[in-house]
Design a protein around this motif. Structure first.
Motif, PDB file in Angstrom:
ATOM      1  N   THR A  79       0.699  -1.576  -0.076  1.00 34.16           N
ATOM      2  CA  THR A  79       0.318   0.171  -0.146  1.00 34.16           C
ATOM      3  C   THR A  79       1.311   0.679  -0.176  1.00 34.16           C
ATOM      4  N   ILE A  80       2.322   0.963  -1.103  1.00 33.40           N
ATOM      5  CA  ILE A  80       2.740   2.651  -0.752  1.00 33.40           C
ATOM      6  C   ILE A  80       3.023   2.591  -2.662  1.00 33.40           C
ATOM      7  N   LEU A  81       2.560   3.366  -2.967  1.00 28.99           N
ATOM      8  CA  LEU A  81       2.933   3.929  -4.191  1.00 28.99           C
ATOM      9  C   LEU A  81       4.388   4.193  -4.436  1.00 28.99           C
ATOM     10  N   PRO A  82       5.027   3.585  -5.078  1.00 24.96           N
ATOM     11  CA  PRO A  82       6.834   3.934  -5.600  1.00 24.96           C
ATOM     12  C   PRO A  82       6.682   4.642  -6.583  1.00 24.96           C
ATOM     13  N   ALA A  83       7.721   5.598  -5.827  1.00 28.14           N
ATOM     14  CA  ALA A  83       8.543   5.994  -7.287  1.00 28.14           C
ATOM     15  C   ALA A  83       9.091   4.848  -8.458  1.00 28.14           C
ATOM     16  N   PRO A  84       8.904   5.424 -10.097  1.00 28.32           N
ATOM     17  CA  PRO A  84       9.897   5.026 -10.403  1.00 28.32           C
ATOM     18  C   PRO A  84      11.546   4.353 -10.427  1.00 28.32           C
ATOM     19  N   GLN A 131      16.228 -19.037   3.545  1.00 32.20           N
ATOM     20  CA  GLN A 131      15.948 -18.233   3.766  1.00 32.20           C
ATOM     21  C   GLN A 131      16.678 -16.774   3.832  1.00 32.20           C
ATOM     22  N   LYS A 132      16.690 -15.783   2.221  1.00 29.57           N
ATOM     23  CA  LYS A 132      17.985 -15.335   2.336  1.00 29.57           C
ATOM     24  C   LYS A 132      17.173 -13.533   3.089  1.00 29.57           C
ATOM     25  N   THR A 133      17.431 -13.225   3.860  1.00 35.87           N
ATOM     26  CA  THR A 133      17.174 -11.654   4.175  1.00 35.87           C
ATOM     27  C   THR A 133      17.996 -10.741   3.684  1.00 35.87           C
ATOM     28  N   ILE A 134      17.142  -9.853   2.762  1.00 39.20           N
ATOM     29  CA  ILE A 134      16.914  -8.645   1.260  1.00 39.20           C
ATOM     30  C   ILE A 134      16.206  -7.136   2.120  1.00 39.20           C
ATOM     31  N   LEU A 135      17.852  -6.690   2.472  1.00 30.69           N
ATOM     32  CA  LEU A 135      16.926  -5.405   2.601  1.00 30.69           C
ATOM     33  C   LEU A 135      16.786  -4.471   1.446  1.00 30.69           C
ATOM     34  N   PHE A 136      16.537  -3.369   1.145  1.00 31.50           N
ATOM     35  CA  PHE A 136      16.332  -2.445  -0.365  1.00 31.50           C
ATOM     36  C   PHE A 136      15.240  -1.368   0.142  1.00 31.50           C
ATOM     37  N   GLY A 137      16.045  -0.294  -0.791  1.00 26.11           N
ATOM     38  CA  GLY A 137      16.057   1.026  -0.213  1.00 26.11           C
ATOM     39  C   GLY A 137      14.194   1.797  -0.982  1.00 26.11           C
ATOM     40  N   LEU A 138      13.611   1.981  -0.022  1.00 28.10           N
ATOM     41  CA  LEU A 138      12.640   2.266  -1.020  1.00 28.10           C
ATOM     42  C   LEU A 138      13.062   4.132  -0.778  1.00 28.10           C
ATOM     43  N   THR A 139      13.131   4.950  -1.962  1.00 27.26           N
ATOM     44  CA  THR A 139      13.447   5.539  -1.648  1.00 27.26           C
ATOM     45  C   THR A 139      12.774   6.680  -1.538  1.00 27.26           C
ATOM     46  N   GLY A 140      11.362   6.618  -2.646  1.00 26.65           N
ATOM     47  CA  GLY A 140      10.798   7.923  -2.377  1.00 26.65           C
ATOM     48  C   GLY A 140       8.850   7.102  -3.005  1.00 26.65           C
ATOM     49  N   THR A 141       8.064   8.109  -3.355  1.00 27.77           N
ATOM     50  CA  THR A 141       6.358   7.944  -2.988  1.00 27.77           C
ATOM     51  C   THR A 141       6.444   8.773  -5.702  1.00 27.77           C
ATOM     52  N   GLY A 142       5.567   7.645  -5.424  1.00 26.78           N
ATOM     53  CA  GLY A 142       5.773   7.752  -7.123  1.00 26.78           C
ATOM     54  C   GLY A 142       4.352   9.096  -7.464  1.00 26.78           C
ATOM     55  N   TYR A 143       3.610   9.875  -6.545  1.00 29.33           N
ATOM     56  CA  TYR A 143       2.585   9.856  -7.060  1.00 29.33           C
ATOM     57  C   TYR A 143       2.304  11.226  -7.918  1.00 29.33           C
ATOM     58  N   TYR A 190       2.570   5.964 -15.024  1.00 29.44           N
ATOM     59  CA  TYR A 190       1.398   4.421 -14.071  1.00 29.44           C
ATOM     60  C   TYR A 190       0.546   4.119 -15.799  1.00 29.44           C
ATOM     61  N   GLU A 191       0.200   5.449 -15.795  1.00 29.25           N
ATOM     62  CA  GLU A 191      -0.642   5.428 -17.452  1.00 29.25           C
ATOM     63  C   GLU A 191      -0.656   5.660 -18.336  1.00 29.25           C
ATOM     64  N   SER A 192       0.492   5.299 -18.276  1.00 29.69           N
ATOM     65  CA  SER A 192       1.661   4.548 -19.671  1.00 29.69           C
ATOM     66  C   SER A 192       1.947   3.484 -20.051  1.00 29.69           C
ATOM     67  N   TYR A 193       2.098   2.603 -18.395  1.00 24.57           N
ATOM     68  CA  TYR A 193       2.192   1.212 -18.343  1.00 24.57           C
ATOM     69  C   TYR A 193       0.695   0.377 -17.668  1.00 24.57           C
ATOM     70  N   HIS A 194      -0.152   1.179 -17.044  1.00 25.05           N
ATOM     71  CA  HIS A 194      -1.490   0.764 -17.657  1.00 25.05           C
ATOM     72  C   HIS A 194      -2.378   0.822 -19.006  1.00 25.05           C
ATOM     73  N   ASP A 195      -1.967   1.985 -20.047  1.00 27.05           N
ATOM     74  CA  ASP A 195      -2.275   1.818 -20.898  1.00 27.05           C
ATOM     75  C   ASP A 195      -1.294   0.821 -21.929  1.00 27.05           C
ATOM     76  N   GLY A 196      -0.494  -0.058 -21.678  1.00 28.15           N
ATOM     77  CA  GLY A 196       0.224  -0.793 -22.542  1.00 28.15           C
ATOM     78  C   GLY A 196       0.944  -0.050 -23.598  1.00 28.15           C
ATOM     79  N   LYS A 197       1.420   1.356 -23.187  1.00 25.98           N
ATOM     80  CA  LYS A 197       2.100   1.855 -23.863  1.00 25.98           C
ATOM     81  C   LYS A 197       3.706   2.384 -23.203  1.00 25.98           C
ATOM     82  N   MET A 198       4.192   1.412 -22.666  1.00 25.62           N
ATOM     83  CA  MET A 198       5.970   2.140 -21.767  1.00 25.62           C
ATOM     84  C   MET A 198       6.577   1.431 -22.923  1.00 25.62           C
ATOM     85  N   ASN A 199       8.101   1.749 -23.340  1.00 22.28           N
ATOM     86  CA  ASN A 199       8.434   1.868 -24.107  1.00 22.28           C
ATOM     87  C   ASN A 199       9.520   1.137 -23.398  1.00 22.28           C
TER      88      ASN A 199
END
Ligand SMILES: Cc1ncc(COP(=O)(O)O)c(C=O)c1O
Length: 457
Positions: free
Chosen positions: A381-386, A408-420, A426-435
């Motif tokens: 429930t967090i909308l991530p930055a691309p 059972q590895k432990t993975i840590l990743f950086g969620l650097t920001g939100t994508g609002y 996101y729209e171009s992804y949903h519309d299948g127009k992503m290049n």
């Protein structure tokens, strides 16, 4: 048995009071920054026309291991830090993986990203020196927003050169920066000599970070009392961002955890350099050996397909030169939605660590990144930055590998920001127009042809 919480917040008192400088523990140092006029290593004085004095010192300081965070900076950090370390239980469940996935979330401030960590420090030092104002560039807009917030807090005027493609894709980012009184200009622009030159050569260019940097530097050095600040790549920025890794490590210690794999997206390398800092320290000093993975876009593959060479940090070739993994300062990547990852070079510190085998790098295609972003948004429930979603993609891929191997590895990743502000993407992804454009070897060669000749010392 200790119940593992979803979110672990350190208390304000537990927040680190010092940044950590990885260079102090590196066996071999990154090659020095070069003054292109003398072809000699840049001195602090060489940097004074561009950076304020304390930052010029931090840029070249390879020895001081821990640097005190000024009280004024800590005061602003406390508004949004310590940031949470989150266990992605729902994502783990959806992936049906035995891996444990943790992420450090840096999007819980108005700028929506980790960029504020360095913006505050840089604005503070500039104010402390009595400067009249700052200039900068911004790619995706997060850095410009963060610096606008910090400058407004410390009462400093700010001019932001925003990469044209982002300026067009993210008009609301501009409005946020204006809320904090920044003057925002689409780059390339006709307000600088270099901008005018680039526009004549390539009138339809969508711009690049390298080109926006040239304009911001030119503006700073030609305006009395102004200096330039940069939100990534530089050693000083990695130093400020070490707060991310230091907090992550402390929080994991409280949970009796240590990552087997640390993953971060890499544009110029600042969030990654910050996240990995204390874990890299363990690696450099032989205390532990986590895998460290940089994730970059396939459209701008500095680590995975770049050259390790001296290059300018900007398109206009007016900055000092740094030895780094680079695609050439003349390289302009295809328009990609992860605007903040469209930079031709990479932090000299990370470049050296990568060159010496202390870290790995992978490149990922845009639509696979958005597939991961959407899955993450639904489960966590967090909308991530691309940009951040590049790290999510690789964390998911690593977790799926664990599913196959049963580890059972432990993975840590950086969620650097939100994508609002990235809804066009996101729209171009949903519309299948992503290049998913990937540059050819011939295209990359054009960038390499722009590399300067620097005699090996
Ligand atoms: C949210 C976000 N993540 C990551 C990056 C990449 O920058 P860096 O490699 O310096 O962390 C940016 C840059 O704009 C960004 O906005």
């Amino acid at each position: 048995m200790v119940k593992i919480p979803h979110r672990l917040y350190l208390t304000e008192d537990e927040m680190p009071r010092q940044w950590y400088n990885m260079r102090a523990d590196m066996k071999e140092l990154p090659a020095p920054m070069m003054n292109p006029a003398t072809m000699q290593p840049a001195t602090e004085e060489d940097l004074y026309p561009v950076f304020c004095k304390k930052l010029a010192h931090q840029e070249l300081d390879n020895e001081t291991r821990y640097v005190d965070i000024p009280e004024e900076v800590l005061e602003m950090y406390k508004i949004y830090r310590p940031s949470p370390l989150i266990r992605a239980f729902n994502l783990e469940k959806a992936l049906d993986t035995p891996a444990k996935i943790y992420y450090k979330f840096e999007g819980n401030n108005t700028s929506g990203s980790h960029k504020l960590n360095s913006a505050i420090a840089q604005a503070y030092y500039a104010k402390d020196q009595g400067l009249k104002g700052l200039t900068t560039e911004t790619g995706a807009g997060q850095w410009g927003t963060a610096l606008a917030e910090a400058c407004s807090y410390f009462g400093l005027p700010l001019t932001v050169y925003m990469v044209k493609v982002s300026y067009q894709q993210k008009p609301f980012r501009k409005a946020v920066m204006q809320t904090f009184d920044a003057d925002v200009i689409a780059s390339p622009s006709d307000t600088t000599e270099i901008g005018r030159k680039i526009l004549v050569e390539n009138p339809n260019t969508s711009g690049s970070l390298g080109c926006a940097i040239s304009e911001a530097v030119e503006k700073a050095v030609s305006t009395e009392g102004y200096r330039y600040v940069l939100g990534s790549v530089l050693n000083q920025v990695l130093l400020h961002q070490s707060i991310i890794g230091l907090e992550s490590k402390l929080a994991m210690e409280k949970l009796d955890e240590y990552p087997d794999i640390v993953v971060g997206c890499a544009g110029g390398g600042s969030n990654l350099g910050g996240l990995i800092a204390p874990f890299m320290q363990d690696k450099l000093t032989g205390k532990a050996n986590p895998r460290i993975v940089a994730v970059e876009p396939a459209s701008c593959p500095s680590f995975t397909r770049g050259r390790y060479a001296y290059d300018f940090c900007d398109t206009g070739k007016i900055t000092p030169m740094a030895k780094m993994y680079t695609l050439g300062s003349g390289f302009i990547p295809s328009a990609n939605h992860a605007g903040g990852l469209r930079y031709h070079g990479m932090s000299p510190i990370l470049s050296k660590l990568y060159h010496d085998g202390y870290m790995e790098a992978v490149s990922v295609e845009q639509s696979k990144v958005f597939e991961a972003a959407v899955m993450f948004a639904k489960k966590e429930t967090i909308l991530p930055a691309p940009e951040s979603a590049h790290a999510i993609r690789t964390a998911i891929d690593e977790a799926l590998r664990c599913k196959e191997s049963g580890e059972q590895k432990t993975i840590l990743f950086g969620l650097t920001g939100t994508g609002y502000f990235d809804m066009t993407a996101y729209e171009s992804y949903h519309d299948g127009k992503m290049n998913d454009y990937i540059p050819t070897d011939e295209e990359l060669q054009k960038g390499f042809d722009s590399l300067p000749e620097v005699p090996e010392k």
